[in-house]
Design an enzyme around this catalytic site. Sequence first.
Site, PDB file in Angstrom:
ATOM      1  CE  LYS A  55      -3.695   0.002   2.637  1.00 32.52           C
ATOM      2  NZ  LYS A  55      -4.465  -0.064   3.912  1.00 32.52           N
TER       3      LYS A  55
HETATM    4  C1  E4P Z   1      -7.858   0.797   4.223  1.00 31.13           C
HETATM    5  O1  E4P Z   1      -7.141  -0.060   3.760  1.00 31.13           O
HETATM    6  C2  E4P Z   1      -7.812   1.282   5.607  1.00 31.13           C
HETATM    7  O2  E4P Z   1      -7.100   0.346   6.390  1.00 31.13           O
HETATM    8  C3  E4P Z   1      -9.139   1.414   6.255  1.00 31.13           C
HETATM    9  O3  E4P Z   1     -10.189   0.808   5.589  1.00 31.13           O
HETATM   10  C4  E4P Z   1      -9.402   2.648   6.983  1.00 31.13           C
HETATM   11  O4  E4P Z   1     -10.615   2.476   7.672  1.00 31.13           O
HETATM   12  P1  E4P Z   1     -11.042   3.367   8.910  1.00 31.13           P
HETATM   13  O5  E4P Z   1     -11.463   4.698   8.384  1.00 31.13           O
HETATM   14  O6  E4P Z   1     -12.174   2.605   9.507  1.00 31.13           O
HETATM   15  O7  E4P Z   1      -9.855   3.468   9.819  1.00 31.13           O
END
Ligand code: E4P
Length: 218
Positions: free
Chosen positions: A84
């Site tokens: 990522k």
């Molecule tokens: C995406 O890969 C992130 O890890 C994630 O979905 C962020 O989610 P949140 O806003 O619930 O922290």
Amino acid sequence: MEIFADTYDVEAIKELYDFGILDGVTTNPTILANSGRNYKEVLSDIASIIGDKMLCAQVVAKDCAGMMREANVLRKIAKNFVVKLPITPEGLKACQILKSEGTKVIATVCLSPSQALLAAKCGADYIAPYVGRLNNIGANGLDVVSSMQAIIDNYEYDTKILAASIKSVNDVIELTTMGVGAITTTPDIITSMYMHPLTNKSIVMFDEDWAKSGQVIE
Ligand code: E4P
């Protein structure tokens, strides 16, 4: 639609993996920090459960060289590792290098259609818009995703949207109607997808009626 669990919770991942609907696991720096454990141990534990399903973790370096250094450490952890990268100019540079080396990439914290366009152009396998976080600042997360999907469809990019920060089953269903390729959400929301009070009630009724008949299927 691909389904990813957004968690460090190894027990929950095991359960979903056995359930047979998991395409991978996503993490982010907050998730790994909240595990209270060494990141490599957590990721390796998850990798040993999910085998060749995708395991995703994020780099934290800000420049391309640093991102590449971290990506080299991370991608050794699992067979099917997906790096990522934040959607910044340095992240987009690293995206193109990783793609040329055959590593899958998610362009993450992708919050506008124009960012999505650039990530798709740089060959990201996935772009991750954060639906809940957009809704929390008064934007419409689902509308943003819908514009991103239109861009991908219009130009026939191979990139998939990995809709993230999803806070309800209704959001998941709305995303399916847009043809979004993947979602990542908590194990709780994934589990809620198969729950319905009428399903449970009907199963109980069938059991009672069958028991009254005194028959056995054998
Ligand atoms: C995406 O890969 C992130 O890890 C994630 O979905 C962020 O989610 P949140 O806003 O619930 O922290």
